[in-house]
Motif scaffolding. Structure first.
Motif, mmCIF file in Angstrom:
data_model
loop_
_atom_site.group_PDB
_atom_site.id
_atom_site.type_symbol
_atom_site.label_atom_id
_atom_site.label_comp_id
_atom_site.label_asym_id
_atom_site.label_seq_id
_atom_site.Cartn_x
_atom_site.Cartn_y
_atom_site.Cartn_z
ATOM 1 N N CYS A 1 0.857 -1.176 0.000
ATOM 2 C CA CYS A 1 0.000 0.000 0.000
ATOM 3 C C CYS A 1 0.899 1.233 0.000
ATOM 4 O O CYS A 1 2.100 1.154 0.284
ATOM 5 C CB CYS A 1 -0.939 0.000 1.202
ATOM 6 S SG CYS A 1 -0.125 0.286 2.786
ATOM 7 N N ARG A 2 0.327 2.364 -0.288
ATOM 8 C CA ARG A 2 1.111 3.594 -0.370
ATOM 9 C C ARG A 2 1.839 3.896 0.936
ATOM 10 O O ARG A 2 3.016 4.261 0.937
ATOM 11 C CB ARG A 2 0.195 4.747 -0.767
ATOM 12 C CG ARG A 2 0.915 6.062 -0.929
ATOM 13 C CD ARG A 2 -0.068 7.157 -1.373
ATOM 14 N NE ARG A 2 0.566 8.440 -1.381
ATOM 15 C CZ ARG A 2 1.223 8.947 -2.403
ATOM 16 N NH1 ARG A 2 1.341 8.243 -3.510
ATOM 17 N NH2 ARG A 2 1.767 10.151 -2.341
ATOM 18 N N ALA A 3 1.154 3.743 2.068
ATOM 19 C CA ALA A 3 1.750 4.064 3.368
ATOM 20 C C ALA A 3 2.975 3.193 3.645
ATOM 21 O O ALA A 3 4.029 3.692 4.056
ATOM 22 C CB ALA A 3 0.720 3.906 4.474
ATOM 23 N N ASN B 1 4.785 1.513 1.439
ATOM 24 C CA ASN B 1 5.807 1.781 0.434
ATOM 25 C C ASN B 1 6.581 3.059 0.774
ATOM 26 O O ASN B 1 7.808 3.088 0.702
ATOM 27 C CB ASN B 1 5.149 1.897 -0.949
ATOM 28 C CG ASN B 1 6.149 1.860 -2.069
ATOM 29 O OD1 ASN B 1 7.109 1.111 -2.034
ATOM 30 N ND2 ASN B 1 5.906 2.672 -3.078
ATOM 31 N N VAL B 2 5.875 4.094 1.201
ATOM 32 C CA VAL B 2 6.528 5.355 1.582
ATOM 33 C C VAL B 2 7.383 5.145 2.830
ATOM 34 O O VAL B 2 8.509 5.657 2.923
ATOM 35 C CB VAL B 2 5.488 6.475 1.789
ATOM 36 C CG1 VAL B 2 6.099 7.687 2.457
ATOM 37 C CG2 VAL B 2 4.860 6.862 0.449
ATOM 38 N N ALA B 3 6.877 4.368 3.794
ATOM 39 C CA ALA B 3 7.639 4.120 5.030
ATOM 40 C C ALA B 3 8.976 3.441 4.719
ATOM 41 O O ALA B 3 10.022 3.847 5.228
ATOM 42 C CB ALA B 3 6.817 3.268 5.991
ATOM 43 N N ILE B 4 8.943 2.429 3.880
ATOM 44 C CA ILE B 4 10.177 1.741 3.514
ATOM 45 C C ILE B 4 11.114 2.694 2.768
ATOM 46 O O ILE B 4 12.317 2.708 3.005
ATOM 47 C CB ILE B 4 9.883 0.487 2.665
ATOM 48 C CG1 ILE B 4 9.326 -0.604 3.563
ATOM 49 C CG2 ILE B 4 11.123 -0.011 1.953
ATOM 50 C CD1 ILE B 4 8.963 -1.868 2.828
ATOM 51 N N GLY B 5 10.554 3.508 1.901
ATOM 52 C CA GLY B 5 11.357 4.478 1.168
ATOM 53 C C GLY B 5 11.996 5.502 2.095
ATOM 54 O O GLY B 5 13.164 5.867 1.926
ATOM 55 N N GLN B 6 11.252 5.956 3.098
ATOM 56 C CA GLN B 6 11.800 6.924 4.051
ATOM 57 C C GLN B 6 12.930 6.324 4.869
ATOM 58 O O GLN B 6 13.833 7.026 5.307
ATOM 59 C CB GLN B 6 10.698 7.449 4.982
ATOM 60 C CG GLN B 6 9.696 8.353 4.299
ATOM 61 C CD GLN B 6 10.332 9.637 3.808
ATOM 62 O OE1 GLN B 6 11.110 10.267 4.504
ATOM 63 N NE2 GLN B 6 10.004 10.012 2.583
ATOM 64 N N LEU B 7 12.890 5.021 5.064
ATOM 65 C CA LEU B 7 13.969 4.323 5.779
ATOM 66 C C LEU B 7 15.042 3.832 4.798
ATOM 67 O O LEU B 7 15.868 2.985 5.154
ATOM 68 C CB LEU B 7 13.390 3.165 6.600
ATOM 69 C CG LEU B 7 12.482 3.620 7.748
ATOM 70 C CD1 LEU B 7 11.743 2.433 8.350
ATOM 71 C CD2 LEU B 7 13.267 4.366 8.796
ATOM 72 N N ARG B 8 15.029 4.382 3.594
ATOM 73 C CA ARG B 8 16.048 4.156 2.566
ATOM 74 C C ARG B 8 16.235 2.679 2.202
ATOM 75 O O ARG B 8 17.343 2.260 1.849
ATOM 76 C CB ARG B 8 17.372 4.802 2.975
ATOM 77 C CG ARG B 8 17.272 6.311 3.139
ATOM 78 C CD ARG B 8 18.599 6.945 3.466
ATOM 79 N NE ARG B 8 19.207 6.500 4.699
ATOM 80 C CZ ARG B 8 19.023 7.049 5.895
ATOM 81 N NH1 ARG B 8 18.217 8.069 6.020
ATOM 82 N NH2 ARG B 8 19.633 6.587 6.968
#
Length: 144
Positions: free
Chosen positions: A116-118, A120-127
């Motif tokens: 889900c978007r949330a 996916n963004v969380a993983i992206g924010q944690l690089r």
């Protein structure tokens, strides 16, 4: 003889062959491009859902090498939900993000799953760093 104007630039076609529609090849290309754009706009207005699905299929193929059928197989393997939180695709928010994102490793390109978007963004924010994600999870567990 024709005294019609060129539809692309407005220059008179007087003295031109009677069947000539444009004054030169540049105007002909411009006219054809405008006609194609008008056709594409009309198609989008008349069939927005169909065109959206075509665009999505093209994006999946271009960005991830996936067909809509392979995406569906992946979604079914995840019981129709996000690989992390389990929320169903229909529950994930606004109209734009009702589909699950294709999560992939940015260095190898390997597809990991659908998120889900949330998430996916969380993983992206944690690089995409597994150690950073573990530390974040430990922090949340300790302070819950």
């Amino acid at each position: 003889m024709s005294d019609r104007p060129c539809p692309a630039c407005g220059k008179s076609l007087a003295g031109s062959h009677i069947n000539k529609k444009y004054c030169d090849s540049k105007c002909r290309q411009k006219g054809y491009a405008e006609t194609a754009l008008a056709h594409a706009r009309r198609r989008r207005q008349e069939n927005p859902d169909y065109v959206r699905e075509l665009d999505r299929a093209k994006d999946l193929r271009r960005n991830f090498g996936l067909t809509p059928e392979k995406y569906k197989v992946m979604l079914d393997a995840q019981n129709g939900g996000c690989a992390i939180c389990g929320r169903a695709a229909e529950e994930v928010g606004d109209r734009v993000s009702r589909r699950l994102a294709v999560d992939h490793c940015h260095s190898s390109g390997r597809i990991r799953g659908l998120l889900c978007r949330a998430c996916n963004v969380a993983i992206g924010q944690l690089r995409d760093d597994p150690e950073l994600i573990r530390r974040a999870a430990a922090y949340v567990m300790e302070n819950a």
